[in-house]
Scaffold this active site. Structure first.
Site, PDB file in Angstrom:
ATOM      1  N   HIS A 202       0.796  -1.233   0.000  1.00  0.00           N
ATOM      2  CA  HIS A 202       0.000   0.000   0.000  1.00  0.00           C
ATOM      3  C   HIS A 202       0.826   1.279   0.000  1.00  0.00           C
ATOM      4  CE1 HIS A 202       0.977  -0.128   4.246  1.00  0.00           C
ATOM      5  NE2 HIS A 202       0.605   1.124   4.338  1.00  0.00           N
TER       6      HIS A 202
HETATM    7  N1  UDP Z   1      -3.448  -5.067   9.195  1.00  0.00           N
HETATM    8  C1  UDP Z   1      -4.765  -5.459   9.351  1.00  0.00           C
HETATM    9  N2  UDP Z   1      -5.455  -5.939   8.263  1.00  0.00           N
HETATM   10  C2  UDP Z   1      -4.909  -6.022   7.034  1.00  0.00           C
HETATM   11  C3  UDP Z   1      -3.560  -5.604   6.872  1.00  0.00           C
HETATM   12  C4  UDP Z   1      -2.869  -5.116   7.974  1.00  0.00           C
HETATM   13  O1  UDP Z   1      -5.307  -5.389  10.447  1.00  0.00           O
HETATM   14  O2  UDP Z   1      -5.593  -6.468   6.099  1.00  0.00           O
HETATM   15  C5  UDP Z   1      -2.722  -4.536  10.381  1.00  0.00           C
HETATM   16  C6  UDP Z   1      -1.398  -5.207  10.669  1.00  0.00           C
HETATM   17  O3  UDP Z   1      -1.562  -6.285  11.561  1.00  0.00           O
HETATM   18  C7  UDP Z   1      -0.552  -4.106  11.278  1.00  0.00           C
HETATM   19  C8  UDP Z   1      -1.146  -2.843  10.703  1.00  0.00           C
HETATM   20  O4  UDP Z   1      -2.388  -3.200  10.105  1.00  0.00           O
HETATM   21  O5  UDP Z   1      -0.674  -4.060  12.680  1.00  0.00           O
HETATM   22  C9  UDP Z   1      -0.203  -2.269   9.681  1.00  0.00           C
HETATM   23  O6  UDP Z   1      -0.801  -1.225   9.057  1.00  0.00           O
HETATM   24  P1  UDP Z   1      -0.365  -0.688   7.624  1.00  0.00           P
HETATM   25  O7  UDP Z   1       0.362  -1.745   6.901  1.00  0.00           O
HETATM   26  O8  UDP Z   1      -1.589  -0.104   7.025  1.00  0.00           O
HETATM   27  O9  UDP Z   1       0.580   0.541   7.988  1.00  0.00           O
HETATM   28  P2  UDP Z   1       2.141   0.703   8.228  1.00  0.00           P
HETATM   29  O10 UDP Z   1       2.508  -0.173   9.384  1.00  0.00           O
HETATM   30  O11 UDP Z   1       2.835   0.364   6.980  1.00  0.00           O
HETATM   31  O12 UDP Z   1       2.306   2.145   8.560  1.00  0.00           O
END
Ligand code: UDP
Length: 363
Positions: A202
């Site tokens: 994403h």
């Molecule tokens: N996550 C979730 N459902 C999904 C994909 C990710 O609940 O379908 C959770 C995952 O367990 C993690 C968090 O979302 O704790 C990560 O968020 P994201 O990847 O959107 O953001 P980033 O960490 O890259 O800032």
């Protein structure tokens, strides 16, 4: 005497829900609405012990500059009308920066959870957000000692830094289902423990550029010729795939809607291989001892490059993902016996204890 907890996106919700729970009735949850999609948010908080949102401001769907400006303005107004003893922000989003600027503008003590992370890649807006927030925080809660050392090298005074651990450890101990429950869930999805790969994509740097997104889609499709690939599709990615006419390039990949954290963690814990450009997934992969290919050129978690995960870098996703799947047996065996870089104690309780110590409130 309330403590504002500013959230705007999925990772902030997962990583601050347990801090908010530890604050109890002193938590004043403020939601900036930065998330891309309302259903995404509802699925996430449904699984979490997040107290009800006290204030909702809507800044979603604008450009980065507009989001930061608008959220800063609205949060500042809110803090003037409803003063709090401290503002807690997490991570590196535009909401994080806006919360920090609003705290600064109103003279409210600022607490940054997950401070001290650095990718040294200034092309990512997240890196600028981290740098700026750490500069003006009164308390930088860092996951590990290396993050504290980094802040001190940048000139942050040692008495503004506290090593509190990683709040994901709280989420994991609460949400990862027991084996029996997990096997029922996997069975319902037609998946077997270890017999599938789980992917997420994403980051703007991956999905907003057609060539990059096409190469990643080809890599996932190649992996899907060897093993079942489950891809919960972020709404932003789904929109870009359609816009770039790339949806068909994901042939064979099992795309599904995003799932709540409880189900996602169950899938992560059971997957043979993880593939992701997420920040949180890097830490979850480590804590769950699962192999991960990071679909990026850099990471703000360099402690994981020592065998925990592999960076895709400029390499061809097809070759890297095929090789990663071939290496899963030996890679997994190595991860099973490695000392974890992150503690598994409750970071949330430590963060709240530190806030109480520095800014006590009459109870
Ligand atoms: N996550 C979730 N459902 C999904 C994909 C990710 O609940 O379908 C959770 C995952 O367990 C993690 C968090 O979302 O704790 C990560 O968020 P994201 O990847 O959107 O953001 P980033 O960490 O890259 O800032």
């Amino acid at each position: 005497s309330g403590t504002a907890v500013v959230v705007g996106t999925r990772p902030e919700a997962v990583k601050l829900a347990y801090v908010a729970r530890a604050l109890g009735d002193r938590a004043v949850v403020v939601h900036t609405g930065q998330h891309y999609d309302a259903t995404l948010w509802a699925d996430v908080v449904g699984d979490l012990p997040m107290p009800p949102i006290a204030h909702h401001i809507a800044v979603g769907g604008r450009s980065r500059g507009e989001q930061i400006g608008r959220a800063t303005e609205l949060l500042t107004r809110l803090l003037i009308e409803h003063p709090v003893r401290a503002v807690v922000v997490q991570g590196d989003t535009n909401s994080t920066l806006a919360g920090a600027l609003a705290a600064n503008a109103t003279g409210t003590p600022l607490v940054h959870v997950e401070a001290g992370l650095r990718s040294d890649d200034r092309s990512m807006p997240e890196e600028s957000n981290r740098l700026l927030v750490d500069r003006i925080s009164d308390l930088c809660c860092v996951p590990i000692a290396a993050n504290a050392a980094r802040l001190e090298r940048e000139g942050v005074a040692a008495d503004r830094i506290e090593v509190t651990g990683n709040t994901l450890a709280d989420a994991l101990s609460d949400l990862v289902p027991r084996t029996g429950e997990a096997d029922t869930l996997l069975g319902g999805l037609g998946l077997e423990r270890g017999g599938f790969a789980l992917a997420t994509v994403h980051r703007a740097s991956n999905v907003d550029d057609r060539r990059t997104l096409a190469a990643l889609a080809d890599g996932l499709a190649a992996l899907a010729r060897r093993v079942t690939v489950v891809l919960p599709l972020h709404p932003h990615t789904r929109a870009r795939l359609a816009e770039f006419d790339l949806t068909d390039r994901l042939a064979g990949v099992r795309t599904v809607d995003p799932v709540g954290p409880r189900q996602f963690l169950a899938l992560e814990a059971a997957a043979g291989l993880l593939v992701s450009d997420s920040g949180g997934v890097q830490e979850e992969a480590c804590l769950l001892r699962r192999p991960l290919v990071v679909l990026r050129n850099s990471t703000e978690r360099p402690e994981l490059l020592d065998g925990w995960c592999r960076l895709l870098g400029d390499a061809d996703p097809v070759g890297v993902l095929e090789q990663a799947w071939a290496d899963v047996p030996s890679w997994t065996a190595d991860l099973a016996v490695r000392p974890l870089p992150y503690g598994t104690d409750s970071a949330s309780a430590r963060i709240v204890a530190e806030i109480d110590r520095r800014w006590p409130v009459p109870r």
